[in-house]
Enzyme design. Sequence first.
Site: not given
Length: 232
Positions: A99, A102, A108
């Site tokens: 991940k 972004g 996160e």
Amino acid sequence: MTSESLDNLKKAAAFRAVEFVRDGMVIGLGTGSTAKHLLAAIGEQVRAGRKVRGVPTSQETAALARESGIPLIDTEDRWEIDVAIDGADQVDPDFNLIKGGGGALLKEKIVAASAKHFIVMVDYTKQVSVLGGSFPLPIEVVPFGWGSTAREIEALTKGRVVLRNRNGVPFKTEAGHLIVDVHIDRIDRPGELETALNLIPGVVETGLFVGRTNTLIVGTPQGVHIFHVPRK
């Protein structure tokens, strides 16, 4: 497959994820293209009377949540998050993730680690046989001495480290850090690599999410598939 078709698969996965939302829950709200569909769907439920509160993983998500009418928890004290729902850039057969495409990987991971249940929603193109290769591993680093930190990352991973830029200037995370994207052919032992990277001074967090996924929701041309994985 067109980008519009893939977006429809993301939307289908997000709508199935909303089925896990119950009245009174505190929800960790992910960041990214699939999360935007999630926020819209939760917003519809809120307007229909569902009582939930959200913990956003980025300023972008916070703004979209407010637009959708989702109440947010303002305090940053200790959370009791019932479920966190987010997307991923890659998912391997053991449900480990990359991940951070972004740039919100730190928040996160904090939210995912704080949640009782972590749901990942993706379209089928994000499923890979092994992490790495087609997508670089994002690593958040402090600006001070970042070049030396990058050199240590390169020596450990044997990969190619690239400082992330936006519009010709270094990308800064919401916490004021930099991100280096590490191009690695394959990550065979993501858990060991995550631990080793976090021991390098200057590394804040990595985009490896190992052993955190409880439920994986995958949008495919044949329909939405749901996999349940007990957290170890």
